[in-house]
Write a protein that holds these residues in place. Structure first.
Motif, short mmCIF file in Angstrom:
data_model
loop_
_atom_site.label_atom_id
_atom_site.label_comp_id
_atom_site.label_asym_id
_atom_site.label_seq_id
_atom_site.Cartn_x
_atom_site.Cartn_y
_atom_site.Cartn_z
N VAL A 44 23.56 28.09 46.09
CA VAL A 44 23.85 29.19 47.02
C VAL A 44 24.91 30.11 46.44
O VAL A 44 24.81 31.34 46.53
CB VAL A 44 24.30 28.62 48.38
CG1 VAL A 44 24.79 29.74 49.29
CG2 VAL A 44 23.16 27.85 49.04
N TRP A 45 25.92 29.54 45.81
CA TRP A 45 26.97 30.34 45.18
C TRP A 45 26.38 31.24 44.10
O TRP A 45 26.72 32.42 44.01
CB TRP A 45 28.04 29.40 44.60
CG TRP A 45 29.22 30.09 43.98
CD1 TRP A 45 29.64 31.37 44.23
CD2 TRP A 45 30.12 29.55 43.02
NE1 TRP A 45 30.76 31.65 43.48
CE2 TRP A 45 31.07 30.55 42.73
CE3 TRP A 45 30.22 28.31 42.40
CZ2 TRP A 45 32.10 30.34 41.82
CZ3 TRP A 45 31.26 28.13 41.51
CH2 TRP A 45 32.17 29.11 41.22
N ARG A 46 25.47 30.68 43.29
CA ARG A 46 24.84 31.49 42.23
C ARG A 46 24.06 32.65 42.82
O ARG A 46 24.07 33.76 42.28
CB ARG A 46 23.92 30.60 41.38
CG ARG A 46 23.26 31.35 40.23
CD ARG A 46 24.30 31.79 39.22
NE ARG A 46 23.70 32.51 38.10
CZ ARG A 46 23.60 33.84 38.01
NH1 ARG A 46 24.05 34.60 39.00
NH2 ARG A 46 23.08 34.41 36.96
N LEU A 47 23.37 32.43 43.93
CA LEU A 47 22.61 33.51 44.56
C LEU A 47 23.55 34.57 45.13
O LEU A 47 23.25 35.77 45.09
CB LEU A 47 21.72 32.95 45.67
CG LEU A 47 20.56 32.07 45.21
CD1 LEU A 47 19.83 31.46 46.41
CD2 LEU A 47 19.58 32.87 44.35
N LEU A 48 24.71 34.14 45.67
CA LEU A 48 25.66 35.11 46.22
C LEU A 48 26.32 35.95 45.14
O LEU A 48 26.77 37.07 45.39
CB LEU A 48 26.74 34.36 47.02
CG LEU A 48 26.26 33.66 48.30
CD1 LEU A 48 27.41 32.90 48.94
CD2 LEU A 48 25.68 34.68 49.28
N ILE A 49 26.39 35.42 43.91
CA ILE A 49 27.00 36.15 42.80
C ILE A 49 26.14 37.34 42.37
O ILE A 49 26.64 38.34 41.88
CB ILE A 49 27.24 35.19 41.60
CG1 ILE A 49 28.39 34.25 41.92
CG2 ILE A 49 27.53 35.95 40.32
CD1 ILE A 49 28.61 33.18 40.87
N VAL A 50 24.81 37.23 42.56
CA VAL A 50 23.89 38.26 42.06
C VAL A 50 24.26 39.66 42.53
O VAL A 50 24.43 40.58 41.71
CB VAL A 50 22.43 37.92 42.45
CG1 VAL A 50 21.50 39.06 42.07
CG2 VAL A 50 21.99 36.63 41.76
N PRO A 51 24.43 39.92 43.85
CA PRO A 51 24.76 41.29 44.26
C PRO A 51 26.15 41.74 43.83
O PRO A 51 26.43 42.94 43.76
CB PRO A 51 24.66 41.24 45.79
CG PRO A 51 24.85 39.81 46.14
CD PRO A 51 24.26 39.03 45.02
N LEU A 52 27.05 40.77 43.52
CA LEU A 52 28.40 41.15 43.09
C LEU A 52 28.43 41.64 41.65
O LEU A 52 29.36 42.36 41.26
CB LEU A 52 29.34 39.95 43.23
CG LEU A 52 29.54 39.40 44.64
CD1 LEU A 52 30.45 38.18 44.62
CD2 LEU A 52 30.09 40.49 45.57
N GLY A 56 29.89 38.77 32.99
CA GLY A 56 29.60 37.52 32.31
C GLY A 56 28.48 36.71 32.95
O GLY A 56 27.99 35.78 32.35
N PHE A 57 28.07 37.08 34.19
CA PHE A 57 26.97 36.38 34.85
C PHE A 57 25.70 37.21 34.72
O PHE A 57 25.59 38.28 35.32
CB PHE A 57 27.29 36.14 36.32
CG PHE A 57 28.25 35.01 36.55
CD1 PHE A 57 27.80 33.77 36.95
CD2 PHE A 57 29.61 35.18 36.34
CE1 PHE A 57 28.68 32.71 37.16
CE2 PHE A 57 30.50 34.14 36.54
CZ PHE A 57 30.03 32.89 36.95
N PRO A 58 24.73 36.77 33.91
CA PRO A 58 23.52 37.56 33.71
C PRO A 58 22.67 37.60 34.97
O PRO A 58 22.77 36.74 35.84
CB PRO A 58 22.79 36.81 32.58
CG PRO A 58 23.29 35.41 32.68
CD PRO A 58 24.71 35.50 33.15
N ALA A 59 21.80 38.62 35.04
CA ALA A 59 20.89 38.73 36.17
C ALA A 59 19.90 37.57 36.15
O ALA A 59 19.55 37.03 35.10
CB ALA A 59 20.14 40.07 36.11
N LEU A 60 19.45 37.17 37.34
CA LEU A 60 18.49 36.08 37.41
C LEU A 60 17.13 36.49 36.86
O LEU A 60 16.40 35.68 36.29
CB LEU A 60 18.34 35.60 38.86
CG LEU A 60 19.58 34.92 39.46
CD1 LEU A 60 19.31 34.52 40.91
CD2 LEU A 60 19.97 33.70 38.66
N LEU A 61 16.79 37.76 37.03
CA LEU A 61 15.54 38.29 36.50
C LEU A 61 15.86 39.38 35.48
O LEU A 61 16.84 40.12 35.64
CB LEU A 61 14.68 38.89 37.62
CG LEU A 61 14.14 37.90 38.66
CD1 LEU A 61 13.40 38.65 39.76
CD2 LEU A 61 13.22 36.87 38.02
#
Length: 521
Positions: A44-52, A56-61
């Motif tokens: 859940v934390w990883r999903l919440l990071i996406v819009p932020l 250093g955190f690559p896009a999921l897609l």
């Protein structure tokens, strides 16, 4: 370690511990449940990071421009996606099977009536035998993970160590197998006008119109072929008589194993590129000059802007890898006709995965977005420092990029352009006839040079045979040094400013601007 790598390492360690507890059976059921909660929180934390869009955190897609038709590399992605989906569904079913109220009641301030059976929430009642479904999904996920491990060992062996390591240490040690490991670039070896015959050891299709050729340099000749990232070599293409001389950028400079790589794109009506792609195979030989050119960064520890279109990605890919093996950050804007025409697409994707904090990649597809304008390019590079910039591609593209970089605040001396061909020579107004004194192979000669005539042509008309190759001002095979007098050069894409100050000129581009001129080879 980078933030994302720490997150990923912790995630996989927790997942491994969870798997071990799961396989141990019912004796560790409570620990299994708590570890499951931890994995759910991390997901859940990883999903919440996406819009932020944290650094250093690559896009999921991947961005739309980087998506390609399914191929061998897509197998691993589908196996991973299938395993994650199986585990997500298994986790959801597992949460419904457990009396979460009794488990979470151990936490301060949480009552048993909040979750689980006491809360009258039953979100797996419709499944039937929830335990059997849960076990099926969990086992499916495990099988998919096993298949993915087999896929990696068969087709992606080079990625195993970086995956286990989680990250790569800073500095030159990141590239132990390349000649780019030196922390401080050194001057290239003196350029000789002699061709060397090298063996093609492999040929790799990059796109339907582009191929990369790896050449083996014998151990005794490697010092002369040590190249700076972004330089090129001049090939003698035996498709005509006399052979055609063409310059091709190194997509990978000389490595410690003696391999260097060039990449060639087919040009409509191009005799050299068509011959190379139609005839050159592994095991064949080709003659070429030593690496040359001034299209390279002075430091591998500074940030750079790379902007390329079409096959202009070739020298930029070499620079990108070198800077990432140093300590600098890279922003790459890459324009292509369509997704199928993207050169080095898989390599660029791997670079993005390995260096998420230090590489930003922006793909532009003309077929979907139109020809990039100065404003569009400016929007893409907005927020990136006005760093040293390297541009390669068709002339209109480079003009557009130059305008965008100027508006971005990049000073003109920091903008480096690599042209596919030399500009048509235009005789300067100061051109005048001259008496030329030339020392060639230890012999002195005197001859007249007509107004506007380049030194190379004048010497050949007089029966001399000075060294030469491309005749376009890009290979430096014809360079000579002015001892007295002065010249004007139409074009110079091979000599550095320091070499020009020392008196070096390109005979194929130099016309006399003094009545008397003395040069030596």
């Amino acid at each position: 370690m980078a933030a994302f790598n720490r997150f990923r390492l912790f995630h996989w360690l927790l997942a491994g511990f969870f798997l071990g507890v799961y396989l141990s059976g019912d004796d560790a059921e409570l620990l299994h449940i708590w570890l499951g909660y931890g994995l759910v929180i991390l997901l859940v934390w990883r999903l919440l990071i996406v819009p932020l869009r944290l650094r250093g955190f690559p896009a999921l897609l991947p961005p739309k421009g980087q998506r390609r038709k399914p191929g061998l590399s897509a197998i691993g992605k589908w196996l991973t996606a299938g395993a994650l989906a199986s585990f997500a569904l298994a986790s959801l079913v597992g949460l419904g099977m457990v009396d979460n109220g009794d488990v979470l009641a151990a936490l301060p301030g949480v009552g048993p009536a909040v979750f689980g059976a006491a809360s009258d929430i039953d979100f797996v009642g419709w499944i039937g035998d929830a335990e059997e479904v849960h076990e099926l999904l969990a086992n499916l996920g495990l099988w998919l993970i096993g298949l993915h491990i087999g896929y990696v060992l068969l087709f992606r062996r080079k990625m195993v160590w970086p995956i286990l390591r989680g990250t790569t240490p800073a500095g030159p040690a990141r590239c132990p197998n390349t000649a780019l490991a030196a922390p401080t670039p050194v001057a290239p070896a003196p350029i000789a006008g002699e061709f060397t015959r090298l063996r093609i050891v492999s040929r790799q299709d990059e796109t339907a119109e582009t191929c990369s050729f790896s050449l083996q340099v014998p151990a005794g000749q490697r010092a002369g072929f040590a190249a700076r990232p972004g330089q090129f070599v001049t090939l003698k293409v035996p498709c005509a008589e006399p052979p055609l001389l063409r310059c091709y950028s190194l997509s990978q400079p000389l490595r410690e194993d003696g391999l260097l790589r060039i990449t060639v794109k087919r040009v409509a009506g191009g005799r050299a590129s068509n011959w190379l792609l139609d005839h050159l195979q592994a095991g064949d030989d080709i003659e070429l000059l030593r690496p040359a050119g001034q299209f390279f960064p002075e430091s591998l520890d500074a940030d750079v802007l790379l902007l390329g279109a079409g096959s202009g990605i070739t020298p930029l890919r070499s620079i990108l890898e070198a800077v990432l093996c140093g300590r600098g950050r890279v922003f790459l804007f890459y324009a292509s006709r369509d997704a199928a025409s993207l050169i080095f697409a898989e390599e660029l994707a791997e670079f993005c995965q390995r260096y998420p904090e230090r590489l930003q990649l922006r793909i532009w597809l003309d077929a979907e977005q139109g020809i990039p304008s100065s404003q569009a390019i400016g929007d893409k590079i907005a927020g990136w420092p006005a760093a040293e910039s390297f541009v390669c591609g068709p002339k209109p593209f480079m003009e557009t990029v130059s305008a965008a970089l100027g508006e971005h605040g990049v000073d003109a001396p920091l903008i480096h352009l690599e042209r596919f061909s030399a500009e048509p020579p235009v005789a300067p107004r100061t051109a005048r006839g001259s008496r030329l004194h030339v020392t060639l192979a230890g012999q002195r000669h005197e001859l007249d040079v007509a107004a506007g005539e380049v030194l190379l042509d004048a010497m050949e008309h007089a029966g001399l045979q000075p060294p030469n190759a491309c005749r376009s001002g890009v290979c430096a095979a014809c360079r000579c040094r002015v001892v007295s007098g002065s010249v004007s050069m139409h074009s110079n894409q091979a000599l550095s400013e320091g070499q020009v100050r020392q008196g070096w000129v390109l005979a194929c581009q130099a016309t006399p601007s003094s009545a008397e001129l003395q040069v030596e080879y």
